[in-house]
Each structure stands twice: as C-alpha cells, then as structure tokens.
Design a protein around this motif. Sequence first.
Motif, PDB file in Angstrom:
ATOM      1  N   LYS A  75       0.829  -1.203   0.000  1.00 17.55           N
ATOM      2  CA  LYS A  75       0.000   0.000   0.000  1.00 17.55           C
ATOM      3  C   LYS A  75       0.870   1.262   0.000  1.00 17.55           C
ATOM      4  O   LYS A  75       0.562   2.231  -0.693  1.00 17.55           O
ATOM      5  CB  LYS A  75      -0.934   0.001   1.211  1.00 17.55           C
ATOM      6  CG  LYS A  75      -2.101  -0.976   1.080  1.00 17.55           C
ATOM      7  CD  LYS A  75      -2.961  -0.963   2.343  1.00 17.55           C
ATOM      8  CE  LYS A  75      -4.119  -1.951   2.250  1.00 17.55           C
ATOM      9  NZ  LYS A  75      -4.799  -2.120   3.551  1.00 17.55           N
ATOM     10  N   LEU A 113       2.251   1.830  -3.347  1.00 16.38           N
ATOM     11  CA  LEU A 113       1.184   2.278  -4.246  1.00 16.38           C
ATOM     12  C   LEU A 113       0.903   3.766  -4.030  1.00 16.38           C
ATOM     13  O   LEU A 113       0.792   4.533  -5.001  1.00 16.38           O
ATOM     14  CB  LEU A 113      -0.081   1.437  -4.013  1.00 16.38           C
ATOM     15  CG  LEU A 113      -1.258   1.727  -4.948  1.00 16.38           C
ATOM     16  CD1 LEU A 113      -0.913   1.455  -6.412  1.00 16.38           C
ATOM     17  CD2 LEU A 113      -2.490   0.889  -4.553  1.00 16.38           C
ATOM     18  N   ILE A 115      -3.453   6.025 -10.772  1.00 10.62           N
ATOM     19  CA  ILE A 115      -3.570   4.751 -10.054  1.00 10.62           C
ATOM     20  C   ILE A 115      -3.141   3.605 -10.965  1.00 10.62           C
ATOM     21  O   ILE A 115      -2.412   2.695 -10.545  1.00 10.62           O
ATOM     22  CB  ILE A 115      -5.017   4.528  -9.545  1.00 10.62           C
ATOM     23  CG1 ILE A 115      -5.379   5.591  -8.493  1.00 10.62           C
ATOM     24  CG2 ILE A 115      -5.189   3.129  -8.962  1.00 10.62           C
ATOM     25  CD1 ILE A 115      -6.841   5.598  -8.064  1.00 10.62           C
ATOM     26  N   GLY A 160       0.051   1.208 -10.243  1.00  9.39           N
ATOM     27  CA  GLY A 160      -0.158  -0.223 -10.112  1.00  9.39           C
ATOM     28  C   GLY A 160       0.695  -1.009 -11.094  1.00  9.39           C
ATOM     29  O   GLY A 160       1.334  -1.991 -10.742  1.00  9.39           O
ATOM     30  N   ARG A 161       0.705  -0.523 -12.329  1.00 11.66           N
ATOM     31  CA  ARG A 161       1.480  -1.192 -13.384  1.00 11.66           C
ATOM     32  C   ARG A 161       2.947  -1.294 -12.991  1.00 11.66           C
ATOM     33  O   ARG A 161       3.574  -2.342 -13.125  1.00 11.66           O
ATOM     34  CB  ARG A 161       1.323  -0.408 -14.687  1.00 11.66           C
ATOM     35  CG  ARG A 161       1.359  -1.251 -15.922  1.00 11.66           C
ATOM     36  CD  ARG A 161       0.830  -0.523 -17.155  1.00 11.66           C
ATOM     37  NE  ARG A 161       1.090   0.912 -17.157  1.00 11.66           N
ATOM     38  CZ  ARG A 161       0.152   1.855 -17.346  1.00 11.66           C
ATOM     39  NH1 ARG A 161      -1.102   1.515 -17.547  1.00 11.66           N
ATOM     40  NH2 ARG A 161       0.476   3.119 -17.353  1.00 11.66           N
ATOM     41  N   MET A 210       0.908  -4.742 -10.377  1.00  8.04           N
ATOM     42  CA  MET A 210      -0.451  -5.019  -9.902  1.00  8.04           C
ATOM     43  C   MET A 210      -1.429  -4.838 -11.059  1.00  8.04           C
ATOM     44  O   MET A 210      -1.232  -3.979 -11.911  1.00  8.04           O
ATOM     45  CB  MET A 210      -0.882  -3.976  -8.860  1.00  8.04           C
ATOM     46  CG  MET A 210      -0.254  -4.100  -7.515  1.00  8.04           C
ATOM     47  SD  MET A 210      -0.840  -2.725  -6.453  1.00  8.04           S
ATOM     48  CE  MET A 210       0.329  -2.876  -5.096  1.00  8.04           C
ATOM     49  N   TYR A 243      -4.940  -3.491 -12.581  1.00  9.05           N
ATOM     50  CA  TYR A 243      -5.699  -2.265 -12.368  1.00  9.05           C
ATOM     51  C   TYR A 243      -6.723  -2.492 -11.262  1.00  9.05           C
ATOM     52  O   TYR A 243      -6.907  -1.650 -10.374  1.00  9.05           O
ATOM     53  CB  TYR A 243      -6.407  -1.901 -13.677  1.00  9.05           C
ATOM     54  CG  TYR A 243      -7.118  -0.580 -13.670  1.00  9.05           C
ATOM     55  CD1 TYR A 243      -6.406   0.615 -13.571  1.00  9.05           C
ATOM     56  CD2 TYR A 243      -8.501  -0.516 -13.772  1.00  9.05           C
ATOM     57  CE1 TYR A 243      -7.062   1.834 -13.568  1.00  9.05           C
ATOM     58  CE2 TYR A 243      -9.165   0.700 -13.773  1.00  9.05           C
ATOM     59  CZ  TYR A 243      -8.448   1.875 -13.673  1.00  9.05           C
ATOM     60  OH  TYR A 243      -9.096   3.079 -13.667  1.00  9.05           O
ATOM     61  N   ARG A 297      -6.628  -4.652  -8.818  1.00 10.75           N
ATOM     62  CA  ARG A 297      -5.942  -4.793  -7.533  1.00 10.75           C
ATOM     63  C   ARG A 297      -5.561  -3.416  -6.978  1.00 10.75           C
ATOM     64  O   ARG A 297      -5.772  -3.125  -5.805  1.00 10.75           O
ATOM     65  CB  ARG A 297      -4.701  -5.659  -7.717  1.00 10.75           C
ATOM     66  CG  ARG A 297      -3.704  -5.642  -6.581  1.00 10.75           C
ATOM     67  CD  ARG A 297      -3.992  -6.725  -5.580  1.00 10.75           C
ATOM     68  NE  ARG A 297      -3.010  -6.733  -4.487  1.00 10.75           N
ATOM     69  CZ  ARG A 297      -3.325  -6.911  -3.215  1.00 10.75           C
ATOM     70  NH1 ARG A 297      -4.569  -7.100  -2.847  1.00 10.75           N
ATOM     71  NH2 ARG A 297      -2.401  -6.917  -2.284  1.00 10.75           N
ATOM     72  N   ALA A 298      -4.990  -2.574  -7.851  1.00 11.37           N
ATOM     73  CA  ALA A 298      -4.570  -1.238  -7.409  1.00 11.37           C
ATOM     74  C   ALA A 298      -5.783  -0.439  -6.917  1.00 11.37           C
ATOM     75  O   ALA A 298      -5.741   0.183  -5.852  1.00 11.37           O
ATOM     76  CB  ALA A 298      -3.864  -0.509  -8.547  1.00 11.37           C
ATOM     77  N   TRP A 299      -6.863  -0.484  -7.680  1.00  9.94           N
ATOM     78  CA  TRP A 299      -8.076   0.221  -7.269  1.00  9.94           C
ATOM     79  C   TRP A 299      -8.642  -0.337  -5.979  1.00  9.94           C
ATOM     80  O   TRP A 299      -9.101   0.404  -5.119  1.00  9.94           O
ATOM     81  CB  TRP A 299      -9.148   0.154  -8.367  1.00  9.94           C
ATOM     82  CG  TRP A 299      -9.196   1.436  -9.127  1.00  9.94           C
ATOM     83  CD1 TRP A 299      -8.619   1.682 -10.329  1.00  9.94           C
ATOM     84  CD2 TRP A 299      -9.830   2.656  -8.714  1.00  9.94           C
ATOM     85  NE1 TRP A 299      -8.851   2.988 -10.695  1.00  9.94           N
ATOM     86  CE2 TRP A 299      -9.594   3.606  -9.730  1.00  9.94           C
ATOM     87  CE3 TRP A 299     -10.556   3.037  -7.588  1.00  9.94           C
ATOM     88  CZ2 TRP A 299     -10.065   4.913  -9.658  1.00  9.94           C
ATOM     89  CZ3 TRP A 299     -11.031   4.338  -7.516  1.00  9.94           C
ATOM     90  CH2 TRP A 299     -10.782   5.264  -8.534  1.00  9.94           C
TER      91      TRP A 299
END
Lengths: 121, 121
Positions: free
Chosen positions: A26, A29, A39, A43-44, A48, A50, A52-54
């Motif tokens: 986290k 991120l 985001i 994440g990329r 991660m 998209y 997962r990041a969200w």
Amino acid sequence: MRIRNQTTGARLRIVLEPDIALGPGKADLLEGIDSTGSIAAAGRDLGMSYKRAWGLVEEMNADFGQPLVHTTKGGRNFGGAGLTPVGQQVLTLYRRMEERAGEAIQGEMKALRKLRTAIAK
Amino acid sequence: MRIRNQTTGARLRIVLEPDIALGPGKADLLEGIDSTGSIAAAGRDLGMSYKRAWGLVEEMNADFGQPLVHTTKGGRNFGGAGLTPVGQQVLTLYRRMEERAGEAIQGEMKALRKLRTAIAK
C-alpha cells in the motif's frame, strides 16, 4: 520503485486494528500514485492489476474514513489521481516508521547476517 | 499463537539477501515447532498445510546453510522436531527485532491512529 524481497532490510506491516493494516504494498502504491499521478500507472509499475490497485485504494480510503487518494474526472487531468493531505501524511508516517524500525534493529540484523554467513560461506 | 492482521502493532519482514527473507510466518512456525515439538502440529496451529510448513522449514534450513529445525526419526520421539541452537538464536533475534521496531515507531503509530480516529469516529 521497490521490489519485494529484493531490497534488503526491514519491511514493515502496521496493523492498526484487526484487519486494518498498512504494509509495503500500500505504501509503494501511495508513493507511485503521488509520483505518476495515476492509479493505473502506479499499479502497473508495481506489477499489480488495475483492479488490484483500485481495490487497495478503496480499502485505504475506507480504512481511514476519508480518501487518501483523490481522483479527478474529466477536464485536463482526465483520469488523474493524487494523494490528499491525509494520504501524504500517512505515507510520510509510514516511511518514517520504516526508517526508525530499520535503525532500531541494526544490531540484530548484523547478528542475523553473521549467523548466516558464518555457516553458509 | 498469533493470527495475522488480528494482533495490532508492527509486523516485521527481514530481507537478508535478495529472496532470502524472514517474516512473521516463519517466526511463528519456529516458535510453534519449539513449543509443540512437531512441524505438523505447529503448521496446523497456524492454518498451514503440512506441505507448506515443511516447505518453509526446508527453505529456512537452506537459507541459513544449516538446519534451524532438527527432526528425529524413529525411537521414542518418532516424528518429533525441535529447534537447533541456531534456530533458537534466529527466533530470539527476530522477536527482539519485533520488540525494538515496535518501540521505535510508537510515536508514528499514535499519529497514524489519531489520523484514523479523528476522521472515522
């Protein structure tokens, strides 16, 4: 960007309340969102999806009772994201914790490494 | 036995070398083996499969270049396991690191909690 288990040292997971935790994923991120303004891009960079990041962003926003990450819809910054002041504070506190913890355990870290190298090499 | 993300506070993951890490899971497993005298029982208490528990033990033994866990075959203690002196040292060092890190970040922990409660409650 850090890669898990590649950067040596202490990685910290803070459990604030049962099931409410803040760890390297986290924090990285948040840092990525702050530096990329997106985001998806953050994440990329961390490998991660998209989704997962969200998911992590939504989790953090819920955990703290207000957004750590804001998103802008439309306009010049279409799809852009950034940290709110609270998000900045959370990231700063987490990085300071990592640093303090790392300093506090230097002696044991050395002893642990010695234990390994004395045997393995 | 600790349950992940339920006990509040700092959880520590020590990355000694790239891909060589020691975290709460391995530490709890070492502690469980020490107290139960069995890899299977320790794993079970932590909700790990027998295969997973054995895999972690083998990983730790390899990482440190000598066993942290010894197993006895046959005799009265058939199937028994315990920590070697090195295993004991590793567990002690890890627990001390957790303690020191926890102490070092108390201020930030408080600030992080305040940030949450100020908003969430």
